[in-house]
Design a protein around this motif. Sequence first.
Motif, short mmCIF file in Angstrom:
data_model
loop_
_atom_site.label_atom_id
_atom_site.label_comp_id
_atom_site.label_asym_id
_atom_site.label_seq_id
_atom_site.Cartn_x
_atom_site.Cartn_y
_atom_site.Cartn_z
N ASP A 130 -0.87 -28.75 -5.32
CA ASP A 130 -0.61 -27.74 -5.87
C ASP A 130 0.35 -26.80 -5.05
OD1 ASP A 130 -0.54 -25.21 -7.21
OD2 ASP A 130 -2.61 -24.43 -6.49
N PRO A 131 1.54 -26.64 -5.65
CA PRO A 131 2.75 -26.29 -4.91
C PRO A 131 2.96 -24.84 -5.00
CG PRO A 131 3.65 -26.86 -7.04
CD PRO A 131 2.11 -27.28 -7.08
N PHE A 132 1.88 -24.20 -5.51
CA PHE A 132 1.91 -22.52 -5.73
C PHE A 132 0.86 -22.06 -5.03
CE2 PHE A 132 4.22 -24.17 -9.39
CZ PHE A 132 5.66 -23.72 -9.10
N GLY A 133 0.11 -22.62 -4.06
CA GLY A 133 -0.92 -21.90 -3.10
C GLY A 133 0.04 -21.42 -2.03
N LEU A 134 0.52 -20.22 -2.46
CA LEU A 134 1.39 -19.46 -1.59
C LEU A 134 0.57 -18.57 -0.52
CD1 LEU A 134 3.69 -17.98 -4.32
CD2 LEU A 134 3.61 -20.13 -3.31
N ASP A 135 -0.54 -18.49 -0.59
CA ASP A 135 -1.50 -17.82 0.37
C ASP A 135 -2.86 -18.20 0.12
OD1 ASP A 135 -2.28 -16.21 -1.57
OD2 ASP A 135 -1.52 -14.30 -0.54
N THR A 136 -3.77 -17.84 1.27
CA THR A 136 -5.06 -18.35 0.78
C THR A 136 -5.94 -17.75 -0.46
OG1 THR A 136 -5.33 -18.13 3.39
CG2 THR A 136 -7.42 -18.47 1.98
N TYR A 137 -5.60 -16.71 -0.81
CA TYR A 137 -6.14 -16.19 -1.97
C TYR A 137 -5.66 -16.93 -3.47
CZ TYR A 137 -7.34 -12.63 -5.53
OH TYR A 137 -7.99 -12.00 -6.81
N ASP A 138 -4.39 -17.25 -3.12
CA ASP A 138 -3.93 -17.82 -4.31
C ASP A 138 -4.34 -19.37 -4.38
OD1 ASP A 138 -2.32 -15.74 -4.67
OD2 ASP A 138 -0.35 -16.60 -5.10
#
Length: 230
Positions: A130-138
């Motif tokens: 997943d290349p859009f796990g931009l932070d822990t929440y995401d």
Amino acid sequence: MTDEEASGAPRRGRMRRPRRVAVLGVALLALASLPWLWTTFTARGHVHAEADAPSADVVIVLGTAVAADRQRPGERLAGRLETAAALVTSGRATVVLVSGDGGGTSGDEPAVMTSYLTERGVDPRRVVADPFGLDTYDSCARARQVYGVERALIVTQSYHLSRAVTLCRHLGLDADGVVARCDGCGAALLAEKSVRDYFASGKAAWDAARGRAPAVHSPADPAVQNALRS
């Protein structure tokens, strides 16, 4: 009133002021600590050492900085990946979801993570990026909403784990955390990261309270389910 009595009143007032300041300071500290207490107590009972980790079909590895060559994981990321690989090898997990920033300042985190796992014997068909796990929440929100994960192990270092587990559980994942290896983590680094995570818990609580949507919206992706069937 004697001179001593007259002079005693302002002296007692001066003594009370520091006490009031101290009480106010303690109250403010307690209030500021509420998000950290939320993440700590919510994760209680759901954080495990690698040797004691429960089983789940999916293990989620949270991204962090890659090495200076942009081709290899940094020490902390390598520790997370080695822990995840060990969970797969031991049969405690089947599919690895690597979640990070595909356009990060240090490099493409999920691509580096995928390569490192496959070099260590993890079947590439069992790795989903997943290349859009931009932070822990995401990362937590997208694992549930985009990839349809319902139960997972979350792998990251100890200072980050309670916040990660709490956010994932809040977002609908039946999540247990596994403490990642961290061979290059000295006491100073761990202390620094723990302080950073204390303050990051405030943002986590705010994101959770307002039900923030992930920064990148994606349609449902069956990659994890396909990997489980492969």
